[in-house]
Design a protein around this motif. Structure first.
Motif, PDB file in Angstrom:
ATOM      1  N   ARG A  23       0.826  -1.213   0.000  1.00 15.67           N
ATOM      2  CA  ARG A  23       0.000   0.000   0.000  1.00 15.67           C
ATOM      3  C   ARG A  23       0.858   1.259   0.000  1.00 15.67           C
ATOM      4  O   ARG A  23       0.582   2.212  -0.730  1.00 15.67           O
ATOM      5  CB  ARG A  23      -0.923   0.000   1.218  1.00 15.67           C
ATOM      6  N   ALA A  24       1.883   1.278   0.853  1.00 13.85           N
ATOM      7  CA  ALA A  24       2.761   2.444   0.904  1.00 13.85           C
ATOM      8  C   ALA A  24       3.459   2.655  -0.440  1.00 13.85           C
ATOM      9  O   ALA A  24       3.578   3.787  -0.923  1.00 13.85           O
ATOM     10  CB  ALA A  24       3.787   2.294   2.021  1.00 13.85           C
ATOM     11  N   THR A  25       3.909   1.561  -1.041  1.00 11.29           N
ATOM     12  CA  THR A  25       4.568   1.663  -2.346  1.00 11.29           C
ATOM     13  C   THR A  25       3.614   2.178  -3.400  1.00 11.29           C
ATOM     14  O   THR A  25       3.957   3.064  -4.197  1.00 11.29           O
ATOM     15  CB  THR A  25       5.125   0.291  -2.771  1.00 11.29           C
ATOM     16  N   PHE A  26       2.385   1.644  -3.406  1.00  5.73           N
ATOM     17  CA  PHE A  26       1.397   2.055  -4.400  1.00  5.73           C
ATOM     18  C   PHE A  26       1.068   3.539  -4.272  1.00  5.73           C
ATOM     19  O   PHE A  26       1.037   4.277  -5.260  1.00  5.73           O
ATOM     20  CB  PHE A  26       0.127   1.214  -4.231  1.00  5.73           C
ATOM     21  N   LEU A  27       0.850   4.006  -3.037  1.00  7.09           N
ATOM     22  CA  LEU A  27       0.530   5.411  -2.827  1.00  7.09           C
ATOM     23  C   LEU A  27       1.714   6.305  -3.176  1.00  7.09           C
ATOM     24  O   LEU A  27       1.535   7.398  -3.721  1.00  7.09           O
ATOM     25  CB  LEU A  27       0.101   5.647  -1.378  1.00  7.09           C
ATOM     26  N   GLY A  28       2.927   5.834  -2.875  1.00  9.26           N
ATOM     27  CA  GLY A  28       4.118   6.591  -3.250  1.00  9.26           C
ATOM     28  C   GLY A  28       4.246   6.727  -4.756  1.00  9.26           C
ATOM     29  O   GLY A  28       4.619   7.793  -5.270  1.00  9.26           O
ATOM     30  N   ILE A  29       3.935   5.649  -5.473  1.00 11.45           N
ATOM     31  CA  ILE A  29       3.992   5.689  -6.942  1.00 11.45           C
ATOM     32  C   ILE A  29       2.960   6.678  -7.493  1.00 11.45           C
ATOM     33  O   ILE A  29       3.249   7.450  -8.412  1.00 11.45           O
ATOM     34  CB  ILE A  29       3.770   4.287  -7.526  1.00 11.45           C
ATOM     35  N   LEU A  30       1.754   6.661  -6.922  1.00  9.98           N
ATOM     36  CA  LEU A  30       0.725   7.597  -7.377  1.00  9.98           C
ATOM     37  C   LEU A  30       1.163   9.039  -7.152  1.00  9.98           C
ATOM     38  O   LEU A  30       0.995   9.900  -8.027  1.00  9.98           O
ATOM     39  CB  LEU A  30      -0.595   7.334  -6.650  1.00  9.98           C
ATOM     40  N   ALA A  31       1.732   9.313  -5.987  1.00  6.33           N
ATOM     41  CA  ALA A  31       2.214  10.676  -5.721  1.00  6.33           C
ATOM     42  C   ALA A  31       3.349  11.046  -6.667  1.00  6.33           C
ATOM     43  O   ALA A  31       3.459  12.201  -7.109  1.00  6.33           O
ATOM     44  CB  ALA A  31       2.687  10.787  -4.270  1.00  6.33           C
ATOM     45  N   ALA A  32       4.177  10.062  -7.002  1.00  2.00           N
ATOM     46  CA  ALA A  32       5.315  10.320  -7.892  1.00  2.00           C
ATOM     47  C   ALA A  32       4.883  10.680  -9.302  1.00  2.00           C
ATOM     48  O   ALA A  32       5.681  11.232 -10.073  1.00  2.00           O
ATOM     49  CB  ALA A  32       6.242   9.101  -7.927  1.00  2.00           C
ATOM     50  N   LEU A  33       3.621  10.415  -9.654  1.00  2.82           N
ATOM     51  CA  LEU A  33       3.141  10.773 -10.982  1.00  2.82           C
ATOM     52  C   LEU A  33       3.147  12.284 -11.205  1.00  2.82           C
ATOM     53  O   LEU A  33       3.132  12.743 -12.349  1.00  2.82           O
ATOM     54  CB  LEU A  33       1.731  10.220 -11.206  1.00  2.82           C
ATOM     55  N   SER A  34       3.193  13.058 -10.113  1.00  5.29           N
ATOM     56  CA  SER A  34       3.345  14.501 -10.286  1.00  5.29           C
ATOM     57  C   SER A  34       4.685  14.802 -10.958  1.00  5.29           C
ATOM     58  O   SER A  34       4.824  15.791 -11.687  1.00  5.29           O
ATOM     59  CB  SER A  34       3.248  15.229  -8.945  1.00  5.29           C
ATOM     60  N   GLY A  35       5.671  13.938 -10.715  1.00 14.14           N
ATOM     61  CA  GLY A  35       6.952  14.080 -11.393  1.00 14.14           C
ATOM     62  C   GLY A  35       6.828  13.872 -12.893  1.00 14.14           C
ATOM     63  O   GLY A  35       7.572  14.474 -13.678  1.00 14.14           O
ATOM     64  N   LEU A  36       5.888  12.997 -13.301  1.00 18.28           N
ATOM     65  CA  LEU A  36       5.650  12.794 -14.730  1.00 18.28           C
ATOM     66  C   LEU A  36       5.211  14.101 -15.382  1.00 18.28           C
ATOM     67  O   LEU A  36       5.688  14.468 -16.460  1.00 18.28           O
ATOM     68  CB  LEU A  36       4.593  11.710 -14.930  1.00 18.28           C
ATOM     69  N   MET A  37       4.297  14.822 -14.704  1.00 18.34           N
ATOM     70  CA  MET A  37       3.838  16.103 -15.231  1.00 18.34           C
ATOM     71  C   MET A  37       4.984  17.117 -15.278  1.00 18.34           C
ATOM     72  O   MET A  37       5.137  17.870 -16.242  1.00 18.34           O
ATOM     73  CB  MET A  37       2.701  16.638 -14.365  1.00 18.34           C
ATOM     74  N   PHE A  38       5.759  17.126 -14.232  1.00 16.68           N
ATOM     75  CA  PHE A  38       6.948  17.982 -14.160  1.00 16.68           C
ATOM     76  C   PHE A  38       7.842  17.713 -15.368  1.00 16.68           C
ATOM     77  O   PHE A  38       8.262  18.641 -16.080  1.00 16.68           O
ATOM     78  CB  PHE A  38       7.636  17.674 -12.833  1.00 16.68           C
ATOM     79  N   GLY A  39       8.138  16.436 -15.618  1.00 18.97           N
ATOM     80  CA  GLY A  39       9.025  16.077 -16.712  1.00 18.97           C
ATOM     81  C   GLY A  39       8.464  16.396 -18.075  1.00 18.97           C
ATOM     82  O   GLY A  39       9.183  16.881 -18.967  1.00 18.97           O
ATOM     83  N   LEU A  40       7.173  16.143 -18.267  1.00 19.62           N
ATOM     84  CA  LEU A  40       6.543  16.432 -19.554  1.00 19.62           C
ATOM     85  C   LEU A  40       6.647  17.918 -19.892  1.00 19.62           C
ATOM     86  O   LEU A  40       7.015  18.298 -21.010  1.00 19.62           O
ATOM     87  CB  LEU A  40       5.071  16.003 -19.534  1.00 19.62           C
ATOM     88  N   ASP A  41       6.334  18.759 -18.931  1.00 16.71           N
ATOM     89  CA  ASP A  41       6.344  20.194 -19.187  1.00 16.71           C
ATOM     90  C   ASP A  41       7.753  20.756 -19.257  1.00 16.71           C
ATOM     91  O   ASP A  41       7.980  21.806 -19.866  1.00 16.71           O
ATOM     92  CB  ASP A  41       5.528  20.921 -18.114  1.00 16.71           C
ATOM     93  N   THR A  42       8.710  20.071 -18.620  1.00 20.71           N
ATOM     94  CA  THR A  42      10.112  20.479 -18.732  1.00 20.71           C
ATOM     95  C   THR A  42      10.680  20.104 -20.095  1.00 20.71           C
ATOM     96  O   THR A  42      11.355  20.905 -20.746  1.00 20.71           O
ATOM     97  CB  THR A  42      10.953  19.817 -17.625  1.00 20.71           C
ATOM     98  N   GLY A  43      10.385  18.894 -20.538  1.00 18.56           N
ATOM     99  CA  GLY A  43      11.005  18.383 -21.754  1.00 18.56           C
ATOM    100  C   GLY A  43      10.389  18.865 -23.041  1.00 18.56           C
ATOM    101  O   GLY A  43      11.086  19.001 -24.059  1.00 18.56           O
ATOM    102  N   VAL A  44       9.097  19.164 -23.033  1.00 20.21           N
ATOM    103  CA  VAL A  44       8.404  19.448 -24.287  1.00 20.21           C
ATOM    104  C   VAL A  44       8.919  20.707 -24.962  1.00 20.21           C
ATOM    105  O   VAL A  44       8.929  20.816 -26.187  1.00 20.21           O
ATOM    106  CB  VAL A  44       6.877  19.543 -24.040  1.00 20.21           C
ATOM    107  N   VAL A  45       9.388  21.665 -24.187  1.00 17.76           N
ATOM    108  CA  VAL A  45       9.804  22.943 -24.779  1.00 17.76           C
ATOM    109  C   VAL A  45      11.058  22.795 -25.626  1.00 17.76           C
ATOM    110  O   VAL A  45      11.289  23.585 -26.550  1.00 17.76           O
ATOM    111  CB  VAL A  45      10.000  24.007 -23.668  1.00 17.76           C
TER     112      VAL A  45
END
Length: 477
Positions: A23-45
């Motif tokens: 459960r802790a791992t799963f919730l940590g992974i879900l929270a880490a998806l904010s990093g996906l958004m961070f990376g997408l908006d950093t890299g796309v430019v």
């Protein structure tokens, strides 16, 4: 059954022998998806910028503003992220960031000119600043110490995955110059992220700071595989909270030991930005074009950079809690510095030959790999680990703001540095910074592998030298 030892109750690590739960791992992974958004908006430019410059007739200075406007927004977002996180909890802060991600994406995709494009980038920056603060903090507060380094590094893996996916998207769309699609497609993961955040529970430490012990107990029992360990950790958190009535800025003013941890976090974030990584990621196509790559070839070479970044961040995840933070960080600084010297030399003396272009590409990939195993993920992990409970929001807020201010400065002046100093000397300067960071790591960065947040906090307030904060209490003097 893991017993509750006196050491655990005194802050030595309530869960030091605990494995992280599913459960802790799963919730940590879900929270880490904010990093996906961070990376997408950093890299796309990186891929969109050449086409934006052509359509809007943007010169080098204006391109710098288009790129760096997101960093300026992120600095502002990080400034207020601590207050938002205290008031609404870490998931509440991430929810607000998700809304800003979606709105900012729409602004960028449909912008008729530079002004609205920059407005959209600022909104995305606000989102990134809040998310980059809240997600690593949340992960550090729900994860046991035996997996904390890997889980916070997983956040950085999501950042690198986002950057890679953005580069792939840019590469596919670059043939037709479809920069609006490059920017607009980010709306899909933004909407998905909004849905994910809604299922995250508040962290036990935040609930305890609000005086909600029963809810904190319920969440901890869900996150830990042993009720006694959960109770011991709850006692540790309560003990830390009861030892100081000051919090945030008040604690910063009154306690010199807390000021040490804040300044360490600020230094680590400056180290990360002056490594040269974001200058390369934002302007990678221009760097490759300087080595006589064609425009489309430069975009595809940039995609390879993103893939390397992602793969070697996986190495950090695997070994951060085995080898430790300090060895990986030192190795990272040495590899990054040496490869940047090589990049500078090739740009200065390599000419436009095919061999020089291949060597340059290889050195840049080594540079990215070196960054990904240490300076990238471990800085965020350490900044989350060294701050005490009552000062965590303030301390991480200071280091996150520093990250984005430094990011903004580097991304703003990098095009001008390339023009004034030349690409070669620009990268050699970044190499020199990495040499300095080796000395800083040796002198001040602690080994936090296997240390509970409560143990680190106890050592900090006991005046233990920064580089020994992760050692057992009483052994760090």
């Amino acid at each position: 059954m893991v017993g509750v030892t006196p050491a655990a109750r005194s802050g030595g690590g309530a869960s030091s022998s605990q494995k992280t739960t599913g459960r802790a791992t799963f919730l940590g992974i879900l929270a880490a998806l904010s990093g996906l958004m961070f990376g997408l908006d950093t890299g796309v430019v990186a891929g969109a910028l050449p086409f934006i410059a052509t359509d809007f007739h943007a010169g080098a200075a204006m391109q710098g503003w288009i790129v760096s406007s997101m960093m300026a927004g992120a600095a502002v977002g990080a400034t207020f992220a601590g207050r938002i996180s205290v008031s609404f909890g870490r998931p509440g802060a991430m929810l607000g960031a998700g809304i800003l991600f979606l709105v900012g994406t729409l602004f960028c995709a449909f912008a008729p000119g530079v002004a609205l494009l920059i407005t959209g980038r600022v909104l995305l920056g606000l989102a990134v600043g809040v998310a980059a603060f809240a997600a690593p903090l949340y992960i550090s507060e729900i994860t046991v110490e035996s997996a904390r380094g890997a889980m916070i590094s997983f956040y950085q893996l999501m950042v690198t995955l986002g950057i890679f996916l953005a580069f792939v998207s840019d590469s596919i769309l670059s043939e037709g110059g479809h920069w609006r699609w490059m920017l607009g497609i980010m709306g899909v993961p933004a909407a998905l992220f909004l849905g994910v955040v809604l299922i995250l529970p508040h962290s036990p430490r935040w609930l305890m700071m609000r005086g909600d012990t029963e809810r904190a107990r319920k969440v901890l029992r869900m996150l830990r595989s042993d009720e006694e360990v959960a109770e011991a950790e709850l006692a540790d958190i309560n003990d830390r909270l009861s030892k100081s009535s000051d919090a945030g800025y008040g604690l910063f003013r009154s306690n010199p030991n807390f000021r040490r941890s804040v300044f360490l976090g600020i230094t680590l974030q400056i180290m990360q930005q002056l490594s040269g990584i974001n200058a390369l990621l934002y302007y990678a196509p221009r760097v490759f074009e300087a080595a006589h790559f064609g425009t489309n070839a430069a975009v595809w070479a940039t995609t390879l950079v993103g893939l390397t970044n992602m793969v070697f961040t996986g190495v950090a995840i695997r070994y951060a809690d085995r080898w430790g933070r300090r060895p990986l960080l030192l190795t990272s600084c040495v590899i990054v510095g040496a490869s940047l010297v090589g990049v500078g030399a090739v740009l200065a003396f390599g000419g436009g030959s095919l061999a020089a272009s291949i060597l340059l590409c290889a050195l840049i990939l080594v540079f990215v790999a070196g960054f990904a195993i240490g300076e990238g993920p471990l800085v965020w992990a350490l900044c989350s680990e060294v701050q005490p409970t009552r000062g965590r929001d303030f301390g991480i807020g200071c280091s996150t703001v520093t990250n984005w201010v430094a990011n903004w400065v580097v991304s703003s002046i990098f095009p001008l540095m390339m023009l004034a100093m030349g690409a070669s000397w620009t990268f050699i300067l970044f190499a020199a910074f990495n040499g300095l960071f080796v000395l800083i790591t040796l002198g001040f960065v602690p080994e936090t592998k296997g240390a509970s947040l409560e143990r680190i906090e106890a050592n900090l307030f006991a005046g233990v030298p920064l580089r020994k904060l992760g050692e057992p209490e009483g052994n760090g003097q």
